[in-house]
Design a protein around this motif. Structure first.
Motif, PDB file in Angstrom:
ATOM      1  N   PRO A   1       3.136   0.002  10.839  1.00 26.16           N
ATOM      2  CA  PRO A   1       2.933   1.357  11.615  1.00 26.16           C
ATOM      3  C   PRO A   1       2.277   1.817  10.246  1.00 26.16           C
ATOM      4  O   PRO A   1       0.848   1.663  10.990  1.00 26.16           O
ATOM      5  CB  PRO A   1       3.423   2.040  12.465  1.00 26.16           C
ATOM      6  CG  PRO A   1       4.726   1.145  12.631  1.00 26.16           C
ATOM      7  CD  PRO A   1       5.035   0.290  11.942  1.00 26.16           C
ATOM      8  N   GLU A   2       2.615   2.393   9.233  1.00 27.87           N
ATOM      9  CA  GLU A   2       1.842   2.879   8.443  1.00 27.87           C
ATOM     10  C   GLU A   2       0.750   1.620   7.359  1.00 27.87           C
ATOM     11  O   GLU A   2      -0.275   2.423   6.388  1.00 27.87           O
ATOM     12  CB  GLU A   2       3.022   3.932   7.011  1.00 27.87           C
ATOM     13  CG  GLU A   2       4.382   4.505   7.914  1.00 27.87           C
ATOM     14  CD  GLU A   2       5.247   4.073   8.971  1.00 27.87           C
ATOM     15  OE1 GLU A   2       5.733   4.497   9.684  1.00 27.87           O
ATOM     16  OE2 GLU A   2       5.398   2.684   8.295  1.00 27.87           O
TER      17      GLU A   2
ATOM     18  N   GLY B   1      -1.645   1.372   9.171  1.00 25.20           N
ATOM     19  CA  GLY B   1      -2.929   2.497   9.857  1.00 25.20           C
ATOM     20  C   GLY B   1      -3.652   3.021   8.832  1.00 25.20           C
ATOM     21  O   GLY B   1      -4.128   4.363   8.833  1.00 25.20           O
ATOM     22  N   TYR B   2      -3.121   2.585   7.290  1.00 28.54           N
ATOM     23  CA  TYR B   2      -3.661   3.624   5.661  1.00 28.54           C
ATOM     24  C   TYR B   2      -5.375   3.020   5.980  1.00 28.54           C
ATOM     25  O   TYR B   2      -5.475   1.944   6.548  1.00 28.54           O
ATOM     26  CB  TYR B   2      -2.789   2.493   5.345  1.00 28.54           C
ATOM     27  CG  TYR B   2      -2.750   3.080   3.288  1.00 28.54           C
ATOM     28  CD1 TYR B   2      -2.668   4.764   3.718  1.00 28.54           C
ATOM     29  CD2 TYR B   2      -4.645   2.970   2.584  1.00 28.54           C
ATOM     30  CE1 TYR B   2      -2.312   5.742   1.687  1.00 28.54           C
ATOM     31  CE2 TYR B   2      -4.392   3.358   1.962  1.00 28.54           C
ATOM     32  CZ  TYR B   2      -3.387   5.048   1.515  1.00 28.54           C
ATOM     33  OH  TYR B   2      -3.509   5.104   0.427  1.00 28.54           O
ATOM     34  N   THR B   3      -5.505   4.618   5.977  1.00 26.05           N
ATOM     35  CA  THR B   3      -7.194   3.876   5.779  1.00 26.05           C
ATOM     36  C   THR B   3      -7.771   4.716   4.071  1.00 26.05           C
ATOM     37  O   THR B   3      -6.696   5.235   3.384  1.00 26.05           O
ATOM     38  CB  THR B   3      -7.847   5.056   6.011  1.00 26.05           C
ATOM     39  OG1 THR B   3      -7.844   6.354   6.183  1.00 26.05           O
ATOM     40  CG2 THR B   3      -7.765   4.818   8.319  1.00 26.05           C
TER      41      THR B   3
ATOM     42  N   SER C   1      -8.267   0.412   9.355  1.00 25.99           N
ATOM     43  CA  SER C   1      -7.406   0.015   9.614  1.00 25.99           C
ATOM     44  C   SER C   1      -7.387  -1.117   8.928  1.00 25.99           C
ATOM     45  O   SER C   1      -8.122  -1.913   9.661  1.00 25.99           O
ATOM     46  CB  SER C   1      -6.683   1.256   9.471  1.00 25.99           C
ATOM     47  OG  SER C   1      -6.600   0.751  10.985  1.00 25.99           O
TER      48      SER C   1
ATOM     49  N   TYR D   1      -4.933  -2.597  11.112  1.00 28.70           N
ATOM     50  CA  TYR D   1      -4.985  -1.966  12.625  1.00 28.70           C
ATOM     51  C   TYR D   1      -6.107  -2.326  12.890  1.00 28.70           C
ATOM     52  O   TYR D   1      -6.136  -2.975  14.124  1.00 28.70           O
ATOM     53  CB  TYR D   1      -3.874  -0.906  13.182  1.00 28.70           C
ATOM     54  CG  TYR D   1      -3.684  -0.907  14.701  1.00 28.70           C
ATOM     55  CD1 TYR D   1      -2.576  -1.518  15.616  1.00 28.70           C
ATOM     56  CD2 TYR D   1      -4.517   0.263  15.098  1.00 28.70           C
ATOM     57  CE1 TYR D   1      -2.098  -1.080  16.235  1.00 28.70           C
ATOM     58  CE2 TYR D   1      -3.994   0.413  16.117  1.00 28.70           C
ATOM     59  CZ  TYR D   1      -3.217  -0.473  17.029  1.00 28.70           C
ATOM     60  OH  TYR D   1      -3.021   0.141  18.956  1.00 28.70           O
TER      61      TYR D   1
ATOM     62  N   GLU E   1      -8.038   4.545  17.290  1.00 24.35           N
ATOM     63  CA  GLU E   1      -7.049   5.101  16.459  1.00 24.35           C
ATOM     64  C   GLU E   1      -7.311   4.450  14.722  1.00 24.35           C
ATOM     65  O   GLU E   1      -6.760   2.653  15.553  1.00 24.35           O
ATOM     66  CB  GLU E   1      -5.948   4.569  17.640  1.00 24.35           C
ATOM     67  CG  GLU E   1      -5.531   4.200  18.232  1.00 24.35           C
ATOM     68  CD  GLU E   1      -5.944   3.073  19.005  1.00 24.35           C
ATOM     69  OE1 GLU E   1      -5.668   2.506  19.846  1.00 24.35           O
ATOM     70  OE2 GLU E   1      -6.895   4.089  20.204  1.00 24.35           O
ATOM     71  N   ASN E   2      -7.068   4.926  13.821  1.00 22.81           N
ATOM     72  CA  ASN E   2      -6.811   3.791  12.652  1.00 22.81           C
ATOM     73  C   ASN E   2      -5.480   3.497  13.015  1.00 22.81           C
ATOM     74  O   ASN E   2      -4.765   2.434  12.376  1.00 22.81           O
ATOM     75  CB  ASN E   2      -6.217   5.090  11.494  1.00 22.81           C
ATOM     76  CG  ASN E   2      -8.370   5.435  11.851  1.00 22.81           C
ATOM     77  OD1 ASN E   2      -8.552   5.203  12.142  1.00 22.81           O
ATOM     78  ND2 ASN E   2      -7.949   6.138  10.865  1.00 22.81           N
ATOM     79  N   THR E   3      -3.854   4.040  13.360  1.00 27.78           N
ATOM     80  CA  THR E   3      -3.070   3.942  13.834  1.00 27.78           C
ATOM     81  C   THR E   3      -2.411   3.310  14.899  1.00 27.78           C
ATOM     82  O   THR E   3      -2.461   4.479  15.737  1.00 27.78           O
ATOM     83  CB  THR E   3      -2.367   5.063  12.846  1.00 27.78           C
ATOM     84  OG1 THR E   3      -2.893   5.484  11.119  1.00 27.78           O
ATOM     85  CG2 THR E   3      -0.778   4.482  12.636  1.00 27.78           C
TER      86      THR E   3
ATOM     87  N   LEU F   1       1.851  -2.194  17.388  1.00 29.01           N
ATOM     88  CA  LEU F   1       1.897  -3.061  16.072  1.00 29.01           C
ATOM     89  C   LEU F   1       2.162  -4.147  16.171  1.00 29.01           C
ATOM     90  O   LEU F   1       1.347  -5.192  16.211  1.00 29.01           O
ATOM     91  CB  LEU F   1       2.482  -2.051  14.540  1.00 29.01           C
ATOM     92  CG  LEU F   1       1.917  -2.770  13.904  1.00 29.01           C
ATOM     93  CD1 LEU F   1       0.532  -3.339  13.810  1.00 29.01           C
ATOM     94  CD2 LEU F   1       2.846  -2.391  13.058  1.00 29.01           C
TER      95      LEU F   1
END
Length: 165
Positions: free
Chosen positions: A34-35, A38-40, A47, A49, A84-86, A93
């Motif tokens: 997920p990290e 979702g990282y931008t 991202s 995701y 949502e980015n993450t 995910l």
């Protein structure tokens, strides 16, 4: 299936799976967390995701057409991108990745069995082969972005290697 249909079907199947010119889609995604997903990155509008969800959205849209349905187009392309980015968690995910890969498998099954020059009932001027090619090219385009985002995060290659490494 005609000989010319079969001749085009084989490379189309490879393109859908991601076996022509780049890493197969399924090999680029299994180790996402997920990290990482979702990282931008500043200046990048989405991202990993969001890319996976966007790919799934349009793949579903095109598969509905291929199955004879008439999907409702979005009022704007922005609707095909999740806000949502993450992902909320690992389960969300993995569901997004599984959904995308199941859609790829469905597109491959269709490519192996349909008459590719058959027109689509609710998509004037388009054929089944044309829409399958569109799925392959859209996924390929965004897979390249996923690979680049992973490289920028130092998370490339995935387990099992990637090319380019």
């Amino acid at each position: 299936m005609s000989e010319s249909n079969h001749a085009f079907s084989q490379p189309l199947v490879k393109s859908l799976a991601g076996e022509r010119g780049h890493i197969p889609i399924a090999r680029a995604l299994p180790d996402l967390t997920p990290e990482l997903a979702g990282y931008t990155i500043e200046g990048i509008p989405y991202s990993i995701y969001q890319l996976v969800k966007h790919m799934g959205y349009w793949q579903d849209f095109m598969l509905t057409h291929l199955e004879g349905g008439k999907p409702q187009p979005p009022a704007s392309v922005q609707e095909s991108w999740p806000a949502e980015n993450t992902p909320a968690d690992e389960t969300q995910l993995q569901e997004a990745i599984t959904h995308l890969l199941e859609g790829v498998d469905k597109a491959i099954a269709i490519a192996r069995t349909v008459q590719l020059d058959e027109p689509l009932a609710h998509f004037p001027g388009e054929t089944k082969g044309g829409l399958l090619r569109n799925i392959a090219s859209h996924n390929s385009y965004h897979l390249g972005e996923i690979v680049l985002l992973r490289r920028l995060q130092g998370a490339w290659p995935p387990p099992g290697g990637g090319y380019p490494a």
